[in-house]
Design a protein around this motif. Structure first.
Motif, short mmCIF file in Angstrom:
data_model
loop_
_atom_site.label_atom_id
_atom_site.label_comp_id
_atom_site.label_asym_id
_atom_site.label_seq_id
_atom_site.Cartn_x
_atom_site.Cartn_y
_atom_site.Cartn_z
N GLY A 7 6.15 4.52 1.90
CA GLY A 7 5.00 4.43 1.02
C GLY A 7 3.98 5.52 1.28
O GLY A 7 2.77 5.28 1.22
N ILE A 8 4.44 6.74 1.58
CA ILE A 8 3.54 7.87 1.80
C ILE A 8 3.80 8.91 0.72
O ILE A 8 4.90 9.46 0.61
CB ILE A 8 3.79 8.50 3.19
CG1 ILE A 8 3.59 7.47 4.30
CG2 ILE A 8 2.88 9.70 3.40
CD1 ILE A 8 4.01 7.96 5.67
N ALA A 9 2.80 9.13 -0.12
CA ALA A 9 2.93 10.12 -1.19
C ALA A 9 2.68 11.51 -0.61
O ALA A 9 1.76 11.71 0.18
CB ALA A 9 1.95 9.83 -2.31
N LEU A 10 3.48 12.48 -1.01
CA LEU A 10 3.33 13.85 -0.52
C LEU A 10 2.75 14.75 -1.60
O LEU A 10 3.09 14.62 -2.77
CB LEU A 10 4.70 14.40 -0.08
CG LEU A 10 5.42 13.63 1.02
CD1 LEU A 10 6.79 14.24 1.29
CD2 LEU A 10 4.59 13.60 2.29
N THR A 11 1.87 15.63 -1.20
CA THR A 11 1.28 16.57 -2.16
C THR A 11 2.36 17.52 -2.65
O THR A 11 3.33 17.82 -1.95
CB THR A 11 0.15 17.37 -1.50
OG1 THR A 11 0.65 17.98 -0.30
CG2 THR A 11 -1.03 16.48 -1.15
N LYS A 12 2.16 18.02 -3.88
CA LYS A 12 3.15 18.92 -4.49
C LYS A 12 2.89 20.35 -4.03
O LYS A 12 2.35 21.18 -4.75
CB LYS A 12 3.11 18.81 -6.00
CG LYS A 12 3.61 17.47 -6.51
CD LYS A 12 3.68 17.42 -8.02
CE LYS A 12 4.27 16.11 -8.51
NZ LYS A 12 4.35 16.04 -9.98
N GLN A 13 3.28 20.61 -2.78
CA GLN A 13 3.16 21.95 -2.21
C GLN A 13 4.53 22.41 -1.75
O GLN A 13 5.32 21.63 -1.22
CB GLN A 13 2.21 21.93 -0.99
CG GLN A 13 0.78 21.58 -1.31
CD GLN A 13 -0.02 21.35 -0.03
OE1 GLN A 13 -0.03 20.25 0.52
NE2 GLN A 13 -0.67 22.39 0.47
N GLY B 230 0.80 -1.21 0.00
CA GLY B 230 0.00 0.00 0.00
C GLY B 230 0.83 1.26 0.00
O GLY B 230 1.94 1.29 0.51
N MET B 231 0.28 2.31 -0.60
CA MET B 231 0.87 3.64 -0.52
C MET B 231 -0.22 4.61 -0.10
O MET B 231 -1.30 4.63 -0.67
CB MET B 231 1.48 4.07 -1.86
CG MET B 231 1.99 5.51 -1.85
SD MET B 231 3.02 5.90 -3.27
CE MET B 231 4.59 5.19 -2.73
#
Length: 494
Positions: free
Chosen positions: A238-244, A108-109
């Motif tokens: 497996g943690i996607a980061l928002t593009k901020q 999972g991510m």
């Protein structure tokens, strides 16, 4: 989006990929496919398609983004042959079968966002969520995020925290590091602090005096190293980061106390890293489930030791993460088996007034750690036994605090110092530290070193003598203050 997700660095074995997110308050788990995820391997251990309330404690919801390997597609025909009714032939039930029955490796991510408008939704659902987020944005229109971490004092057991021992330490609100994060167009890992990161000086003499007192490296390297390590951690977890993007700035009133033997006494660097991490977690919606406190302390230590090659131990980072009065057990068995110690918050009600004094010029404070580590690693009996005794004193102090026996606690603090003195020697402790200890004892106060050196912490049973003692320390060229413990429950935690 999946292309950027799959570019993340991972340490997992090949398998399928499921994207998931954390349900918001009010979202029902019975409306989603719910996953249970191993925090260490990121493997999906269980998939439940729209489970009834109470069937699982997980609030992690799977959404319609999946990645299947080519070989796995052949399982689809097997699934369809087993489940012939139309109501059984759903993609969610297919994943439930693959994971729970076929035991396929599925990982999972996590995405730090929500997917409320998926499935059987209508115009009213869109209207409701538009109103929800519009109100949310008005209530909190991209406000700066400001977090503090506090200095700590070691009350008992140190320096055994670096030798599989036990300690008790406390965060104090007298000294702190504060980091502010503001969303911005470009990413700025730190605005120079006017005092800690000077690049302009009035004269060469000013440069000499400031560099001698403050050292050469301010807080900017700490901010940048924390950001780098945070991205790396999220990638591997497996943690996607928002593009901020964002801009960071920091402030601190923790004494630096730089000299050639040790960087400081109250550990401003770990406080800055801790406060920066708090900001990043809030900004990217990273929860305690994603980065538990026990792991967070290890993370902060790794920023300092792995990225910046600062010699440090876990105690300070644990206390700054848990906050308050904390008992810590760093036994080898625990550290080997789980990678961290056992940490317990202690009751802070009715604590007696502790005091702190530190050298305004710590140049003669001694070389605290000397060769003790080498002697301990080589199994020298006197050092090994001393570290065991530090741990025993800590357990006794824990009982004294629980019983509110402050006379006994004062005795144990004195024993802690004398034991440290016996194995490190007076030459190693340095005349500055010894002068402060001797001065405190003239007023009948218990006293010990709260950290590496350059400062002392004490407990004076005769509170009427605190005023006299403060004056004596100040006349001796020391800074003296009564400690104000930082109690997390007493205010909103930053």
């Amino acid at each position: 989006m999946l292309c950027s997700i799959l570019s993340f660095e991972t340490n997992i074995t090949p398998g399928e990929l499921i994207i998931y997110y954390e349900l918001e308050e009010g979202e029902r788990s019975s409306s989603r496919g719910i996953v249970e995820v191993c925090p260490e391997t990121h493997r999906i251990t269980r998939f439940l398609e729209k489970p009834e309330e109470g069937r699982t404690a997980s609030r992690l919801a799977s959404v319609v983004f999946y990645c299947l390997r080519r070989d796995t597609l052949s399982c689809m025909s097997n699934f369809l042959s087993l489940y012939t009714r139309a109501t059984e032939r759903t993609f969610g039930l297919f994943w439930e079968w693959l994971i729970n029955e076929k035991k396929l490796d599925v990982f999972g991510m996590k995405l730090p966002t929500g997917f409320q408008l998926i499935g059987q939704v209508g115009l009213s659902d869109y209207t409701k969520w538009l109103t929800h987020y519009s109100t949310k944005k008005q209530d909190n229109p991209a406000q700066p995020i400001t977090c503090r971490s506090y200095a700590r004092v070691g009350l008992m057991g140190n320096p055994s925290d670096g030798f599989n021992g036990k300690t008790i330490a406390m965060t104090i609100s007298n000294f702190w590091a504060e980091v502010t994060l503001v969303e911005s167009q470009t990413l700025v890992t730190g605005l120079p602090h006017p005092l800690n990161d000077p690049t302009e000086f009035g004269s060469l003499q000013d440069l000499f005096c400031i560099s001698r007192r403050e050292g050469y490296l301010g807080g900017l390297r700490l901010l940048q190293a924390t950001c780098k390590k945070f991205y790396q951690f999220c990638s591997k977890r497996g943690i996607a980061l928002t593009k901020q993007n964002f801009t960071l700035k920091y402030d601190t009133n923790i004494p630096r106390q730089v000299n050639k033997y040790f960087p400081l006494s109250l550990y401003h660097h770990s406080a800055i890293v801790s406060a920066t991490l708090k900001c990043l977690m809030k900004f990217y919606n990273i929860t305690d489930n994603d980065l538990p406190k026990s792991i967070r302390a290890n993370f902060i230590l790794s920023v300092e030791t792995d990225e910046l090659f600062i010699t440090a131990g876990l105690q300070d980072r644990v206390v700054q993460v848990y906050e308050g009065l904390v008992y810590m057990d760093f036994s080898k068995k625990l550290m080997d088996e789980q990678g961290y110690g056992n940490y317990a918050s202690m009751d802070m009600s009715d604590l007696p007034p502790f005091w702190l004094a530190y050298l305004s010029d710590p140049s003669d404070s001694g070389r605290i750690h000397s060769n003790i580590r080498q002697r301990w690693l080589s199994g020298e009996p006197v050092v090994v036994e001393a570290m065991k005794t530090f741990a025993e004193l800590t357990d006794q102090a824990r009982s004294a605090i629980k019983d509110r026996d402050w006379t006994r606690l004062a005795q144990l603090m004195d024993q802690n110092f004398e034991l440290r003195r016996s194995i490190y020697t007076d030459d190693c402790l340095g005349p500055g530290n010894l002068r402060m200890v001797q001065l405190a004892r003239q007023f009948g106060s218990a006293v010990k070193l709260p950290g590496s050196g350059g400062a002392v912490v004490g407990l004076c049973p005769d509170q009427a003598r605190l005023v006299e003692m403060r004056q004596a320390f100040q006349e001796a060229g020391c800074v003296f203050c009564v400690i104000s413990p930082y109690i997390p429950s007493a205010r909103g935690q930053n």
